[in-house]
Motif scaffolding. Structure first.
Motif, PDB file in Angstrom:
ATOM      1  N   ARG A   1       0.831  -1.198   0.000  1.00  0.00           N
ATOM      2  CA  ARG A   1       0.000   0.000   0.000  1.00  0.00           C
ATOM      3  C   ARG A   1       0.868   1.251   0.000  1.00  0.00           C
ATOM      4  O   ARG A   1       1.952   1.244   0.572  1.00  0.00           O
ATOM      5  N   ARG A   2       0.347   2.288  -0.630  1.00  0.00           N
ATOM      6  CA  ARG A   2       0.999   3.591  -0.536  1.00  0.00           C
ATOM      7  C   ARG A   2       0.262   4.428   0.500  1.00  0.00           C
ATOM      8  O   ARG A   2      -0.960   4.562   0.448  1.00  0.00           O
ATOM      9  N   VAL A   3       1.015   4.943   1.435  1.00  0.00           N
ATOM     10  CA  VAL A   3       0.454   5.763   2.497  1.00  0.00           C
ATOM     11  C   VAL A   3       0.949   7.195   2.289  1.00  0.00           C
ATOM     12  O   VAL A   3       2.129   7.410   2.038  1.00  0.00           O
TER      13      VAL A   3
ATOM     14  N   ALA B   1      -1.251  -0.319  -3.680  1.00  0.00           N
ATOM     15  CA  ALA B   1      -0.199   0.074  -4.627  1.00  0.00           C
ATOM     16  C   ALA B   1       0.078  -1.018  -5.644  1.00  0.00           C
ATOM     17  O   ALA B   1       0.711  -0.772  -6.665  1.00  0.00           O
ATOM     18  N   ASP B   2      -0.400  -2.202  -5.360  1.00  0.00           N
ATOM     19  CA  ASP B   2      -0.028  -3.351  -6.158  1.00  0.00           C
ATOM     20  C   ASP B   2      -0.366  -3.153  -7.631  1.00  0.00           C
ATOM     21  O   ASP B   2      -1.519  -2.980  -8.000  1.00  0.00           O
TER      22      ASP B   2
ATOM     23  N   ASP C   1      -1.548   6.614 -10.807  1.00  0.00           N
ATOM     24  CA  ASP C   1      -2.804   5.927 -10.462  1.00  0.00           C
ATOM     25  C   ASP C   1      -3.178   6.188  -9.013  1.00  0.00           C
ATOM     26  O   ASP C   1      -4.340   6.438  -8.689  1.00  0.00           O
ATOM     27  N   SER C   2      -2.166   6.132  -8.164  1.00  0.00           N
ATOM     28  CA  SER C   2      -2.420   6.314  -6.735  1.00  0.00           C
ATOM     29  C   SER C   2      -2.941   7.716  -6.442  1.00  0.00           C
ATOM     30  O   SER C   2      -3.842   7.894  -5.626  1.00  0.00           O
ATOM     31  N   GLU C   3      -2.375   8.707  -7.125  1.00  0.00           N
ATOM     32  CA  GLU C   3      -2.851  10.080  -6.922  1.00  0.00           C
ATOM     33  C   GLU C   3      -4.320  10.196  -7.308  1.00  0.00           C
ATOM     34  O   GLU C   3      -5.119  10.831  -6.624  1.00  0.00           O
ATOM     35  N   ARG C   4      -4.665   9.551  -8.392  1.00  0.00           N
ATOM     36  CA  ARG C   4      -6.056   9.596  -8.859  1.00  0.00           C
ATOM     37  C   ARG C   4      -6.984   8.916  -7.847  1.00  0.00           C
ATOM     38  O   ARG C   4      -8.041   9.424  -7.507  1.00  0.00           O
TER      39      ARG C   4
ATOM     40  N   LEU D   1       3.853  -1.197   3.789  1.00  0.00           N
ATOM     41  CA  LEU D   1       3.355   0.169   3.659  1.00  0.00           C
ATOM     42  C   LEU D   1       4.482   1.081   3.188  1.00  0.00           C
ATOM     43  O   LEU D   1       5.485   1.239   3.882  1.00  0.00           O
ATOM     44  N   GLU D   2       4.320   1.634   2.005  1.00  0.00           N
ATOM     45  CA  GLU D   2       5.298   2.583   1.487  1.00  0.00           C
ATOM     46  C   GLU D   2       4.801   3.985   1.801  1.00  0.00           C
ATOM     47  O   GLU D   2       3.784   4.429   1.259  1.00  0.00           O
ATOM     48  N   VAL D   3       5.504   4.647   2.679  1.00  0.00           N
ATOM     49  CA  VAL D   3       5.053   5.953   3.149  1.00  0.00           C
ATOM     50  C   VAL D   3       5.669   7.048   2.281  1.00  0.00           C
ATOM     51  O   VAL D   3       6.884   7.133   2.155  1.00  0.00           O
TER      52      VAL D   3
END
Length: 354
Positions: free
Chosen positions: A227-229, A261-262, A268-271, A301-303
Motif C-alpha cells: 500500500r501507498r500511504v 499500490a499493487d 494511479d495512486s494520486e487519482r 506500507l510505502e510511506v
DNA sequence: CATACGTGGAG
DNA sequence: TCTCCAAGTAT
C-alpha cells in the motif's frame, strides 16, 4: 491427581494479576473482555489505564465512545470497545447493577458463552465451567482428543471434562485454575508436564504425544499487500482521516490516507486518493517503509510525503483533521498508524534515509 | 459452520 | 522472515 490437586496448585502458583485483587463484577468483566484473544502481558497496562479512567460502570457508560476507543488504541479488536461501551450504558441504565447469572450476562453485547461463564463464576460464584482456548488444549491433551475441540462432538467432551474438574465450592478459582494451567504449564509448545498437577490423568502424556494435541487448526494463508500511504504535513500537523463507525475494519479509528499500490503507478495512486478522499493529490518521495500484519494480510506500507490542493473540501470525503503528535496520542488510532508515524512522523521524516 | 476481526511475542 | 496463535464474539 484430581480436581482438588488443580485447585491447590492454583493456590500455590497463580500469578498476581491486577484483576485478581477482588471479585468486583465490573473489574472482572473489563479484564475478561480485554483478555479475549489477547495475552495477559499485553492487557495489564491497558487494564490499569482503563480502570483509572473508568473506575466503575457508571463512569464508562457516561464517557464518549471516542475516549473509550482512544484508551483501547493498540489493543486490537476494536469492536470489543464499542460493545463494552454499549453494555456499560445498558448496565448503568439498570442502576449500575450487573446481571448475576451467565444466562443474563449473555444478553449483553460482547459477552458470549465464555465471558458469561467466566464473569458468572468468578464474580457471582455460579457453578458453570468456562471453555476457552486454554481449557480446550488442556482437555484435548487429558483425553488425547482425536478431533477438533471446537466442533460439536469434541466440544461435548471438553465440556464434560471441564465440568468434572470444576470445584462446586470455588467455581471461579477452579475455572481460573484450569485456564492458568493452560497459560503457564500446559502451553501450546514446550509444555512443562513435570510441573503439572494433572499429569497423572493425562492420556497424551501417557502416549508421549503431548504436543500432538490439540489437533492443528486449518489456517488460511496470509495475503500479501502493498500500500501507498500519504504523509501530508502542515507544519507539525498531519492530515488524518477517520474510518467510518460502521466499517468492518478498525471502525472509528483515525488513519493516514492510503491506497493499494499493487500493480499501480504513482499517478494511479494520486487519482485514487483524490477519488477516495477528494481534493487533488501530489505524491512525493517515499520516506519510509513499514511492515504490518492484520488478520491474514501482511502489509508492506510505502510511506510517501504528499501534498494536497489547498482548496480541499473535506466535507466531500470522509471526516478529516489535522493533528500534532501530542494530539494523536488522545485519538482513537490503530497500532498501524502508530507504527507509520513512529517511522515517518513529523520531524522524523527528514532524518530517514530512503 | 466458516469467516472476519488486531496485535505482538515466541520459536 | 515466517508461521502460529492468545482468557472469543458476531454473523
Amino acid at each position: 491427581m484430581s480436581a482438588r490437586d488443580l485447585l491447590s496448585w492454583y493456590d500455590r502458583c497463580s500469578r498476581d494479576l491486577p484483576w485478581r485483587e477482588d471479585q468486583d463484577p465490573y473489574r472482572v468483566w473489563i479484564s475478561e473482555i480485554m483478555l479475549q484473544q489477547t495475552r495477559v502481558e499485553t492487557v495489564i497496562p491497558y487494564y490499569r489505564r482503563f480502570l483509572e479512567r473508568f473506575p466503575d460502570v457508571g463512569a464508562l457508560g457516561k464517557a464518549p465512545l471516542d475516549e473509550v476507543l482512544s484508551l483501547w488504541s493498540g489493543l486490537g479488536y476494536y469492536r470489543r470497545a464499542r460493545q463494552l461501551h454499549g453494555a456499560a450504558k445498558m448496565v448503568a441504565q439498570n442502576g449500575g447493577d450487573f446481571p448475576t447469572t451467565a444466562a443474563q450476562l449473555r444478553e449483553l453485547p460482547g459477552i458470549g458463552p465464555y465471558t458469561a461463564a467466566a464473569v458468572a463464576s468468578i464474580a457471582f460464584g455460579e457453578v458453570i465451567p468456562v471453555i476457552d482456548g486454554n481449557v480446550e488444549r488442556v482437555l484435548a491433551r487429558q483425553l488425547a482428543l482425536g478431533e477438533d475441540p471446537r466442533k460439536i462432538s469434541g466440544r461435548r467432551k471438553v465440556i464434560a471434562g471441564a465440568a468434572e474438574l470444576l470445584d462446586n465450592g470455588r467455581p471461579g478459582d477452579s475455572n481460573q485454575a484450569l485456564m492458568e494451567l493452560g497459560a503457564t504449564v500446559c502451553t501450546p509448545r514446550n509444555p512443562r508436564c513435570g510441573e503439572c498437577p494433572l499429569a497423572g490423568r493425562c492420556q497424551a502424556l501417557e502416549l508421549d504425544q503431548v504436543e500432538m494435541f490439540p489437533l492443528p487448526k486449518t489456517r488460511k494463508p496470509a495475503q500479501r499487500l502493498r500500500r501507498r500511504v500519504a504523509l501530508v504535513l502542515d507544519g507539525e500537523k498531519v492530515l488524518l482521516f477517520r474510518r467510518p463507525q460502521d466499517s468492518e475494519l478498525l471502525a472509528g479509528t483515525w488513519e493516514l490516507p492510503w491506497v493499494e499500490a499493487d500493480g499501480k503507478s504513482a499517478r494511479d495512486s494520486e487519482r485514487e486518493l483524490s477519488l477516495r478522499y477528494s481534493g487533488l493529490w501530489n505524491l512525493g518521495p517515499q520516506v519510509a517503509e513499514v511492515r504490518h500484519s492484520i488478520t491474514f494480510r501482511s502489509l508492506r506500507l510505502e510511506v510517501h510525503r504528499a501534498q494536497i490542493s489547498s482548496q480541499l473540501t473535506v466535507a466531500d470525503g470522509p471526516e478529516a483533521g489535522w493533528f500534532a503528535a501530542e494530539e494523536i496520542l488522545d485519538l482513537p488510532t490503530s497500532s498501524q498508524v502508530q507504527k507509520v508515524l513512529g517511522a515517518a512522523g513529523p520531524g522524523v521524516a527528514e532524518q530517514k534515509n530512503l
